[in-house]
Design a protein around this motif. Structure first.
Motif, PDB file in Angstrom:
ATOM      1  N   GLY A 197       2.665  -0.126  -3.382  1.00 55.18           N
ATOM      2  CA  GLY A 197       1.664   0.897  -3.079  1.00 55.18           C
ATOM      3  C   GLY A 197       1.411   1.790  -4.280  1.00 55.18           C
ATOM      4  N   ILE A 198       2.490   2.184  -4.960  1.00 56.96           N
ATOM      5  CA  ILE A 198       2.330   3.021  -6.158  1.00 56.96           C
ATOM      6  C   ILE A 198       1.600   2.236  -7.247  1.00 56.96           C
ATOM      7  N   CYS A 199       1.972   0.973  -7.415  1.00 57.34           N
ATOM      8  CA  CYS A 199       1.308   0.152  -8.454  1.00 57.34           C
ATOM      9  C   CYS A 199      -0.187   0.020  -8.142  1.00 57.34           C
ATOM     10  N   LEU A 200      -0.522  -0.192  -6.878  1.00 60.42           N
ATOM     11  CA  LEU A 200      -1.939  -0.296  -6.491  1.00 60.42           C
ATOM     12  C   LEU A 200      -2.643   1.040  -6.728  1.00 60.42           C
ATOM     13  N   ALA A 201      -2.028   2.130  -6.276  1.00 57.42           N
ATOM     14  CA  ALA A 201      -2.666   3.450  -6.395  1.00 57.42           C
ATOM     15  C   ALA A 201      -2.871   3.834  -7.856  1.00 57.42           C
ATOM     16  N   ARG A 202      -1.981   3.384  -8.725  1.00 56.74           N
ATOM     17  CA  ARG A 202      -2.118   3.714 -10.143  1.00 56.74           C
ATOM     18  C   ARG A 202      -3.378   3.118 -10.771  1.00 56.74           C
ATOM     19  N   GLY A 203      -3.899   2.048 -10.156  1.00 62.14           N
ATOM     20  CA  GLY A 203      -5.106   1.425 -10.708  1.00 62.14           C
ATOM     21  C   GLY A 203      -6.398   2.030 -10.166  1.00 62.14           C
ATOM     22  N   LEU A 204      -6.277   2.866  -9.114  1.00 59.45           N
ATOM     23  CA  LEU A 204      -7.478   3.419  -8.466  1.00 59.45           C
ATOM     24  C   LEU A 204      -8.199   4.422  -9.352  1.00 59.45           C
ATOM     25  N   THR A 205      -9.526   4.446  -9.233  1.00 61.26           N
ATOM     26  CA  THR A 205     -10.282   5.512  -9.889  1.00 61.26           C
ATOM     27  C   THR A 205     -10.177   6.770  -9.026  1.00 61.26           C
ATOM     28  N   GLN A 206     -10.581   7.903  -9.625  1.00 55.56           N
ATOM     29  CA  GLN A 206     -10.597   9.191  -8.923  1.00 55.56           C
ATOM     30  C   GLN A 206     -11.296   9.041  -7.568  1.00 55.56           C
ATOM     31  N   GLY A 207     -10.675   9.538  -6.521  1.00 51.73           N
ATOM     32  CA  GLY A 207     -11.309   9.479  -5.204  1.00 51.73           C
ATOM     33  C   GLY A 207     -11.044   8.187  -4.455  1.00 51.73           C
ATOM     34  N   GLY A 208     -10.363   7.238  -5.080  1.00 53.15           N
ATOM     35  CA  GLY A 208     -10.047   5.979  -4.415  1.00 53.15           C
ATOM     36  C   GLY A 208      -8.966   6.171  -3.357  1.00 53.15           C
ATOM     37  N   ARG A 209      -8.900   5.212  -2.415  1.00 58.79           N
ATOM     38  CA  ARG A 209      -7.943   5.360  -1.317  1.00 58.79           C
ATOM     39  C   ARG A 209      -7.185   4.059  -1.046  1.00 58.79           C
ATOM     40  N   LEU A 210      -5.960   4.225  -0.596  1.00 62.53           N
ATOM     41  CA  LEU A 210      -5.102   3.097  -0.202  1.00 62.53           C
ATOM     42  C   LEU A 210      -4.739   3.257   1.268  1.00 62.53           C
ATOM     43  N   THR A 211      -5.026   2.219   2.051  1.00 60.70           N
ATOM     44  CA  THR A 211      -4.541   2.162   3.434  1.00 60.70           C
ATOM     45  C   THR A 211      -3.465   1.086   3.461  1.00 60.70           C
ATOM     46  N   SER A 212      -2.322   1.402   4.043  1.00 57.51           N
ATOM     47  CA  SER A 212      -1.200   0.463   4.022  1.00 57.51           C
ATOM     48  C   SER A 212      -0.696   0.229   5.443  1.00 57.51           C
ATOM     49  N   LEU A 213      -0.534  -1.032   5.800  1.00 57.58           N
ATOM     50  CA  LEU A 213      -0.101  -1.410   7.157  1.00 57.58           C
ATOM     51  C   LEU A 213       1.376  -1.797   7.118  1.00 57.58           C
ATOM     52  N   GLU A 214       2.156  -1.206   8.009  1.00 58.82           N
ATOM     53  CA  GLU A 214       3.598  -1.466   8.002  1.00 58.82           C
ATOM     54  C   GLU A 214       4.131  -1.466   9.431  1.00 58.82           C
ATOM     55  N   LEU A 215       4.981  -2.453   9.707  1.00 60.12           N
ATOM     56  CA  LEU A 215       5.551  -2.620  11.046  1.00 60.12           C
ATOM     57  C   LEU A 215       6.541  -1.505  11.398  1.00 60.12           C
ATOM     58  N   HIS A 216       7.404  -1.155  10.448  1.00 59.60           N
ATOM     59  CA  HIS A 216       8.535  -0.263  10.755  1.00 59.60           C
ATOM     60  C   HIS A 216       8.279   1.174  10.313  1.00 59.60           C
ATOM     61  N   ASP A 217       8.545   2.110  11.241  1.00 58.55           N
ATOM     62  CA  ASP A 217       8.444   3.553  10.926  1.00 58.55           C
ATOM     63  C   ASP A 217       9.283   3.910   9.707  1.00 58.55           C
ATOM     64  N   LYS A 218      10.516   3.392   9.703  1.00 57.10           N
ATOM     65  CA  LYS A 218      11.453   3.768   8.639  1.00 57.10           C
ATOM     66  C   LYS A 218      10.889   3.376   7.273  1.00 57.10           C
ATOM     67  N   HIS A 219      10.298   2.180   7.194  1.00 55.12           N
ATOM     68  CA  HIS A 219       9.730   1.728   5.926  1.00 55.12           C
ATOM     69  C   HIS A 219       8.541   2.610   5.534  1.00 55.12           C
ATOM     70  N   ALA A 220       7.673   2.851   6.503  1.00 57.11           N
ATOM     71  CA  ALA A 220       6.480   3.664   6.202  1.00 57.11           C
ATOM     72  C   ALA A 220       6.878   5.087   5.795  1.00 57.11           C
ATOM     73  N   ASP A 221       7.929   5.636   6.422  1.00 61.89           N
ATOM     74  CA  ASP A 221       8.357   6.999   6.055  1.00 61.89           C
ATOM     75  C   ASP A 221       8.818   7.045   4.601  1.00 61.89           C
ATOM     76  N   LEU A 222       9.599   6.034   4.205  1.00 62.23           N
ATOM     77  CA  LEU A 222      10.068   6.025   2.811  1.00 62.23           C
ATOM     78  C   LEU A 222       8.890   5.778   1.859  1.00 62.23           C
ATOM     79  N   ALA A 223       8.007   4.869   2.240  1.00 61.19           N
ATOM     80  CA  ALA A 223       6.843   4.593   1.385  1.00 61.19           C
ATOM     81  C   ALA A 223       6.013   5.862   1.205  1.00 61.19           C
ATOM     82  N   ARG A 224       5.812   6.594   2.315  1.00 61.90           N
ATOM     83  CA  ARG A 224       5.019   7.839   2.239  1.00 61.90           C
ATOM     84  C   ARG A 224       5.691   8.826   1.291  1.00 61.90           C
TER      85      ARG A 224
END
Ligand SMILES: C[S@@+](CC[C@H](N)C(=O)[O-])C[C@H]1O[C@@H](n2cnc3c(N)ncnc32)[C@H](O)[C@@H]1O
Length: 210
Positions: free
Chosen positions: A67-94
């Motif tokens: 997610g960080i690698c993807l976001a690093r390539g975004l231009t200003q104002g770009g957005r990343l939506t990420s789908l994740e099964l587990h709360d625990k994983h998404a909490d750490l990713a966030r």
């Protein structure tokens, strides 16, 4: 003599402190060490930046490394939506995306990705970059959804498309291997796509929607 992979890695890939800390946070939280390798993370940043993508959909967040690698390539104002099964994983990713300065740019949707994808279609969402890196049996379904959610000229990237070279062995017929064969075949043969499989690491595929 170095191998060609070592040569490329030594010359082009430096995993910075932040990404290194993200990798450590994943194992420290008892989660599997299955983030993309550093060179594929760098390739993701490059592909997003080169394509000028503004809306990315990631399927499979784990601890937020890709997610960080993807976001690093975004231009200003770009957005990343990420789908994740587990709360625990998404909490750490966030938390890790916040640490990297991207909390304003990322949204996590928790639950089975197929349900989240169906909801995104209902909402009329559109994406110009997809990164598929979740459960392997569902890759063909994820490709179907990506095609339905894609803007013209969208990029679809996917990791692990060689599944430890098991896709090459005709005697192996388990569900994930058969699904990955179907995914690769469709990338190669679907008239709506131009695609290539890069046989690096565990196999990385990249396609462009025509
Ligand atoms: C290989 S890891 C993702 C690694 C991440 N892309 C990275 O490189 O940093 C796969 C992730 O997909 C998630 N996952 C597995 N099955 C899923 C499903 N059906 N829906 C959503 N996420 C799923 C797992 O919980 C795991 O966090």
């Amino acid at each position: 003599m170095q191998s060609r992979e070592e040569y490329a890695q030594d010359l082009f890939v430096r995993e910075d402190e932040l990404l290194f800390a993200v990798r450590e946070s994943i194992t420290a939280n008892g989660m599997p060490a299955i983030s993309v390798p550093a060179e594929l993370g760098k390739l993701l940043t490059l592909l997003v930046a080169m394509s000028g993508a503004r809306n990315i959909l990631e399927i499979g967040a784990l601890g937020g490394y890709s997610g960080i690698c993807l976001a690093r390539g975004l231009t200003q104002g770009g957005r990343l939506t990420s789908l994740e099964l587990h709360d625990k994983h998404a909490d750490l990713a966030r938390a890790n995306l916040a640490r990297a300065g991207f909390s304003h740019a990322v949204e996590y949707r928790i639950g089975d990705a197929r349900a989240s994808l169906a909801a995104l279609i209902e909402e009329g969402a559109r994406y110009d970059f997809f990164f598929i890196d979740a459960d392997k049996e569902n890759y063909p379904h994820y490709l179907d959804y990506a095609l339905r959610l894609a803007s013209p000229s969208a990029i679809i990237a996917a990791d692990n498309v060689l599944l430890g070279d098991r896709v090459l062995d005709p005697d192996i017929r388990d569900a994930s291997v058969e699904a990955m064969r179907e995914f690769n075949r469709r990338l190669a043969q679907d008239d709506r796509l131009d695609a290539m499989l890069l046989p690096i690491r565990d196999g990385f595929a990249v396609a462009r929607v025509k």
